[in-house]
Design an enzyme around this catalytic site. Structure first.
Site, short mmCIF file in Angstrom:
data_model
loop_
_atom_site.label_atom_id
_atom_site.label_comp_id
_atom_site.label_asym_id
_atom_site.label_seq_id
_atom_site.Cartn_x
_atom_site.Cartn_y
_atom_site.Cartn_z
CG HIS A 99 -2.17 -0.72 1.25
ND1 HIS A 99 -3.14 -0.70 0.16
CD2 HIS A 99 -2.48 -1.77 1.89
CE1 HIS A 99 -3.86 -1.52 0.38
NE2 HIS A 99 -3.54 -2.26 1.46
CB CYS A 152 -1.80 4.04 -4.46
SG CYS A 152 -2.59 2.61 -5.16
#
Length: 381
Positions: A99, A152
């Site tokens: 993440h 991301c």
């Protein structure tokens, strides 16, 4: 030939590979550990890394090896140790799958800082003067430090690195129906909520929770005593290949979503990089720029909207990915006279017989043209 071998023996090729699946949490991903392991295989089989010089950190590590868990402290320690070992000419590599998030700036009017999310949520940021920027500043001149982040908001992990391929770079629209992958992003609010449940602090400030939970192991960005280090001037040896632009998300792909024959989940960007490299002949030059543009084209054909980016100096943009293949060290003047016009043909014959990738400079230029033509053909398709 002996000169080429000597160069390879003297050059260290060091890597830290991280995969965080966050298993048994509501933030669980599926393909990150697979990414790290597949990248390790690629480094050993294609890029002459030694198994002893590739450190794999995954959050399924066995219980008796806590140092192999990708916590914030363990990742920072592994990266610092790698940089400390580096000498001019060495190749350093960090691959992260997991993440990413955006963190509010410390100072007003500053942009939000990108960060990766280790398995314990002890964030490592792209903030000015700290974390990745501080590591890159310590890399010896003549060495390279390549970061691939399949996460991301990964476009700014090395602060103030020059954009080579970014929002202004375009490829044609997607040619396939878009899949529905899992996003490798965590909103800041979710990160704060998760940390607050562990720290038992009633504060909206993420720094309060991080300092309470991790003390001296927290990023300097969140430490009130932090004093900004002087910025390194001019070009440096940092090279960032990001899975997407700062405002985009990277895809975590389930095999059910796209009919992947292997039956294993994976990161879209990591898979695209591997495909571009494996489509080339072993020993063929692929520059950092060519690799990112090739990954963009592959993701486009898969119907994905993320746009991988490249941030580095102008010189490093055109260098081979992970500085491979090596060119042989120059032969002594008297040896060159003995070899005469047969020196290049000797190297070519060795390539044909045993697959060595010691390629003379003039052939590297030919390989670059061939690589460019292959990418152009892929684009036209």
């Amino acid at each position: 030939m002996d000169g080429g071998k000597s160069q390879q023996q003297q050059q260290k090729r060091l890597a830290v590979l991280v995969g965080c699946n966050y298993e048994h949490t509501r933030f669980q991903l599926s393909g990150c550990i697979n990414d790290a392991r597949s990248m390790r295989h690629l480094l050993l089989s294609r890029f002459a890394f030694s198994p002893d010089d590739v450190l794999l950190l995954t959050d399924d590590a066995v219980a008796d090896s806590p140092h192999l868990f990708p916590t914030g402290a363990n990742i920072r320690s592994a990266l610092a140790a790698m940089v400390d070992r580096a000498a001019p000419g060495d190749v350093l590599f960090f691959h992260y799958s997991g993440h990413g998030t955006l963190v509010d700036p410390v100072w007003p009017l500053h942009h939000r800082d990108e960060a990766i999310v280790p398995c314990d949520f002890n964030l490592i940021t792209g903030a000015p003067h700290v974390d990745f920027r501080e590591l890159v500043n310590r890399v010896p001149s003549g060495a390279t430090f390549t970061i691939v982040s399949d996460s991301c908001h990964s476009g700014g992990l090395i602060d103030h690195e020059k954009e080579q391929i970014g929002p202004s770079s375009t490829v044609a629209a997607a040619t396939a129906s878009p899949p529905s992958p899992t996003s490798r992003t965590l909103p800041l609010e979710s990160v704060v909520h998760h940390l607050a449940a562990l720290s038992n602090l009633a504060s909206p400030n993420i720094a309060d929770h991080l300092v309470e939970l991790f003390g001296s192991e927290v990023s300097a960005k969140f430490a009130s005593s932090h004093v900004a280090a002087p910025r390194r001037r001019g070009d440096d040896e940092g090279i960032l290949l990001s899975g997407c632009q700062t405002n985009e998300t990277s895809a975590d792909m389930e095999p059910e979503a796209d009919g992947e024959a292997s039956g294993e989940a994976y990161g879209a960007f990591t898979s695209a990089i591997r495909m571009v490299l494996l489509q080339r002949k072993e020993g063929e030059v692929v520059s950092n720029r060519e690799l990112v543009m090739g990954a963009r084209r592959l993701l486009r054909t898969q119907g994905l909207s993320q746009h991988p980016c490249l941030y580095c100096s102008d010189v490093n943009a055109e260098k081979p990915f992970l500085m491979w293949p090596l060119t042989p060290a120059p032969a002594p003047a008297e040896e060159k006279q003995k070899q005469g016009t047969h020196a290049s043909s000797t190297v070519i014959e060795t390539i044909c017989k045993d697959g060595t990738v010691m390629v003379p400079d003039e052939l590297l230029e030919q390989d670059k043209e061939a690589a460019k033509a292959a990418l152009d053909e892929m684009d036209s398709d």
